[in-house]
Design a protein around this motif. Structure first.
Motif, PDB file in Angstrom:
ATOM      1  N   HIS A  62       0.804  -1.222   0.000  1.00  0.00           N
ATOM      2  CA  HIS A  62       0.000   0.000   0.000  1.00  0.00           C
ATOM      3  C   HIS A  62       0.840   1.278   0.000  1.00  0.00           C
ATOM      4  O   HIS A  62       2.029   1.270   0.328  1.00  0.00           O
ATOM      5  CB  HIS A  62      -0.964   0.001   1.192  1.00  0.00           C
ATOM      6  CG  HIS A  62      -0.309   0.060   2.545  1.00  0.00           C
ATOM      7  ND1 HIS A  62       0.311   1.180   3.038  1.00  0.00           N
ATOM      8  CD2 HIS A  62      -0.226  -0.878   3.538  1.00  0.00           C
ATOM      9  CE1 HIS A  62       0.765   0.949   4.261  1.00  0.00           C
ATOM     10  NE2 HIS A  62       0.457  -0.297   4.590  1.00  0.00           N
ATOM     11  N   PRO A  63       0.229   2.421  -0.330  1.00  0.00           N
ATOM     12  CA  PRO A  63       0.932   3.707  -0.323  1.00  0.00           C
ATOM     13  C   PRO A  63       1.345   4.141   1.084  1.00  0.00           C
ATOM     14  O   PRO A  63       0.834   3.632   2.088  1.00  0.00           O
ATOM     15  CB  PRO A  63      -0.114   4.684  -0.886  1.00  0.00           C
ATOM     16  CG  PRO A  63      -1.068   3.850  -1.670  1.00  0.00           C
ATOM     17  CD  PRO A  63      -1.128   2.549  -0.915  1.00  0.00           C
ATOM     18  N   GLY A  64       2.257   5.105   1.145  1.00  0.00           N
ATOM     19  CA  GLY A  64       2.566   5.750   2.408  1.00  0.00           C
ATOM     20  C   GLY A  64       1.326   6.442   2.946  1.00  0.00           C
ATOM     21  O   GLY A  64       0.653   7.160   2.217  1.00  0.00           O
ATOM     22  N   GLY A  65       1.024   6.222   4.218  1.00  0.00           N
ATOM     23  CA  GLY A  65      -0.170   6.804   4.808  1.00  0.00           C
ATOM     24  C   GLY A  65      -1.435   6.021   4.548  1.00  0.00           C
ATOM     25  O   GLY A  65      -2.493   6.352   5.087  1.00  0.00           O
ATOM     26  N   GLY A  66      -1.354   4.981   3.726  1.00  0.00           N
ATOM     27  CA  GLY A  66      -2.524   4.168   3.429  1.00  0.00           C
ATOM     28  C   GLY A  66      -2.565   2.923   4.291  1.00  0.00           C
ATOM     29  O   GLY A  66      -1.678   2.664   5.114  1.00  0.00           O
ATOM     30  N   VAL A  67      -3.609   2.130   4.082  1.00  0.00           N
ATOM     31  CA  VAL A  67      -3.752   0.836   4.737  1.00  0.00           C
ATOM     32  C   VAL A  67      -4.248  -0.167   3.700  1.00  0.00           C
ATOM     33  O   VAL A  67      -4.661   0.190   2.593  1.00  0.00           O
ATOM     34  CB  VAL A  67      -4.711   0.889   5.946  1.00  0.00           C
ATOM     35  CG1 VAL A  67      -4.094   1.667   7.091  1.00  0.00           C
ATOM     36  CG2 VAL A  67      -6.067   1.466   5.568  1.00  0.00           C
ATOM     37  N   LYS A  68      -4.232  -1.428   4.086  1.00  0.00           N
ATOM     38  CA  LYS A  68      -4.529  -2.514   3.155  1.00  0.00           C
ATOM     39  C   LYS A  68      -5.935  -2.456   2.577  1.00  0.00           C
ATOM     40  O   LYS A  68      -6.180  -2.960   1.481  1.00  0.00           O
ATOM     41  CB  LYS A  68      -4.297  -3.863   3.840  1.00  0.00           C
ATOM     42  CG  LYS A  68      -5.209  -4.139   5.036  1.00  0.00           C
ATOM     43  CD  LYS A  68      -4.845  -5.450   5.707  1.00  0.00           C
ATOM     44  CE  LYS A  68      -5.750  -5.774   6.891  1.00  0.00           C
ATOM     45  NZ  LYS A  68      -5.695  -4.757   7.972  1.00  0.00           N
ATOM     46  N   GLU A  69      -6.884  -1.863   3.307  1.00  0.00           N
ATOM     47  CA  GLU A  69      -8.275  -1.865   2.856  1.00  0.00           C
ATOM     48  C   GLU A  69      -8.557  -0.865   1.737  1.00  0.00           C
ATOM     49  O   GLU A  69      -9.663  -0.863   1.181  1.00  0.00           O
ATOM     50  CB  GLU A  69      -9.210  -1.563   4.033  1.00  0.00           C
ATOM     51  CG  GLU A  69      -9.308  -2.660   5.072  1.00  0.00           C
ATOM     52  CD  GLU A  69      -8.210  -2.609   6.126  1.00  0.00           C
ATOM     53  OE1 GLU A  69      -8.199  -3.480   7.021  1.00  0.00           O
ATOM     54  OE2 GLU A  69      -7.349  -1.699   6.047  1.00  0.00           O
ATOM     55  N   GLN A  70      -7.609  -0.009   1.409  1.00  0.00           N
ATOM     56  CA  GLN A  70      -7.859   1.051   0.429  1.00  0.00           C
ATOM     57  C   GLN A  70      -7.462   0.589  -0.968  1.00  0.00           C
ATOM     58  O   GLN A  70      -7.898  -0.452  -1.425  1.00  0.00           O
ATOM     59  CB  GLN A  70      -7.151   2.330   0.889  1.00  0.00           C
ATOM     60  CG  GLN A  70      -7.718   2.870   2.193  1.00  0.00           C
ATOM     61  CD  GLN A  70      -6.857   3.954   2.824  1.00  0.00           C
ATOM     62  OE1 GLN A  70      -5.629   3.882   2.854  1.00  0.00           O
ATOM     63  NE2 GLN A  70      -7.507   4.987   3.349  1.00  0.00           N
ATOM     64  N   THR A  71      -6.660   1.358  -1.682  1.00  0.00           N
ATOM     65  CA  THR A  71      -6.369   1.022  -3.076  1.00  0.00           C
ATOM     66  C   THR A  71      -5.665  -0.320  -3.230  1.00  0.00           C
ATOM     67  O   THR A  71      -5.836  -0.995  -4.245  1.00  0.00           O
ATOM     68  CB  THR A  71      -5.537   2.142  -3.736  1.00  0.00           C
ATOM     69  OG1 THR A  71      -5.354   1.841  -5.111  1.00  0.00           O
ATOM     70  CG2 THR A  71      -4.180   2.329  -3.053  1.00  0.00           C
ATOM     71  N   ALA A  72      -4.877  -0.749  -2.243  1.00  0.00           N
ATOM     72  CA  ALA A  72      -4.217  -2.050  -2.347  1.00  0.00           C
ATOM     73  C   ALA A  72      -5.248  -3.166  -2.499  1.00  0.00           C
ATOM     74  O   ALA A  72      -5.093  -4.064  -3.349  1.00  0.00           O
ATOM     75  CB  ALA A  72      -3.337  -2.292  -1.126  1.00  0.00           C
TER      76      ALA A  72
END
Length: 316
Positions: A36-46
């Motif tokens: 995942h992106p920096g600042g993101g978590v697994k539930e988002q775009t990943a």
């Protein structure tokens, strides 16, 4: 189908989700680690990308980085590129030991900051047979030098002074000093571009306007994505150069996907320039950095390219 998983990375337990095709039976699956992106978590775009890859016949593993989301580690939100790369390797290890996964057919996809972490991990981990990125970012350059602004070395020295002071404060039991990844509201305020940050979103680079709209609204926001990173992360980030030895990935293939309207596309163009064949830069017409996270008009062609790439290179 999806199942919750946990696995260790440098002594910390990481929380993940494994996506698999609904109708799969029979032979072990090719698999893709999605970071995942920096600042993101697994539930988002990943997860958005992983679920789409599962529909194309792959197992796809997303996970929260150490110190972030549902994974272990303190201080919360720490962004350590070397740990992030180790997390990718740990995810590969987890897939390599799971029933139903072919350990000889594992690739990796990094989104945004993980578009630096995944290639960095793959440079020395030959188990990663194919490397792809979407909207890749060199996090050191982004946070220290500023997006396309060429901030001077004095900015880094100031940040390192602050990082040292933050470590001392933590040792005294004080709460970690933190910065925001994205502006909290559409009017600004301070963002992550050096100590001063963009003064207002109208004047800020497109990436930050998009990040606010994605991460800090119902569009892409998640309760585990709290938008904060400890300032002392800088003394890890300052030494990280994700593409300095990208040529080590060859002869394994590299695919980097960018939007034609993305203000971060130059990171991928420069990285592809340093990489050895086989390599490809794929441009999605009309896409921006973050529209490749969740907008069907741009995600659909990107995932089609990813499915073709991994299908071609993760062969039995």
């Amino acid at each position: 189908m999806k199942v919750a998983v946990t696995f260790p990375s440098a002594g910390l337990q990481l929380a993940g989700i494994l996506f698999t095709p609904d109708d799969h039976t029979g032979a072990p699956l090719p698999a893709v680690v999605v970071s995942h992106p920096g600042g993101g978590v697994k539930e988002q775009t990943a997860s958005n990308h992983a679920e789409r890859l599962a529909r194309e016949g792959f197992a796809a593993l997303v996970f929260d980085a150490a110190y972030q989301g549902d994974s272990e580690g303190s201080p919360r939100g720490l962004e350590n590129p070397f740990q992030r790369a180790e997390d990718v390797r740990a995810a590969v290890s987890h897939l390599s030991t799971r029933d139903g996964i072919d350990p000889a057919r594992i690739g990796a996809l990094g989104i945004c900051a993980s578009g630096g972490y995944v290639p960095f991990a793959a440079q020395t981990d030959h188990r990663i047979k194919a490397v792809a990125t979407v909207s890749a970012v060199d996090v050191r350059s982004l946070l220290v030098e500023g997006l396309g602004r060429g901030q001077g070395p004095e900015v880094l020295q100031s940040l390192l002074d602050q990082a040292g002071a933050a470590r001392t404060a933590e040792a005294k039991g004080e709460a970690p000093a933190v910065l925001n990844w994205a502006p909290e509201g559409p009017e600004g305020p301070e963002g992550p571009e050096g100590p001063e940050g963009p003064e207002g979103l109208e004047e800020a680079p497109t990436l930050y306007r998009e990040a606010q709209n994605y991460y800090r609204t119902p569009r892409g926001g998640h309760c585990n994505s709290n938008n904060e990173w400890p300032l002392r992360s800088i003394d890890h980030i300052a030494q990280f150069d994700p593409y300095a030895m990208i040529e080590l990935i060859a002869p394994r293939p590299v695919l980097m996907i960018v939007g034609s309207e993305s203000d971060t596309a130059y990171f991928s163009r420069e990285a592809i320039g340093k990489a050895r064949e086989p390599k490809e830069l794929f441009v999605v017409d009309g896409a921006t950095h973050i529209s490749l996270y969740d907008q069907d008009a741009h995600v659909v062609p990107a995932v089609a390219k990813l499915a073709d790439f991994f299908g071609q290179h993760l062969t039995a």
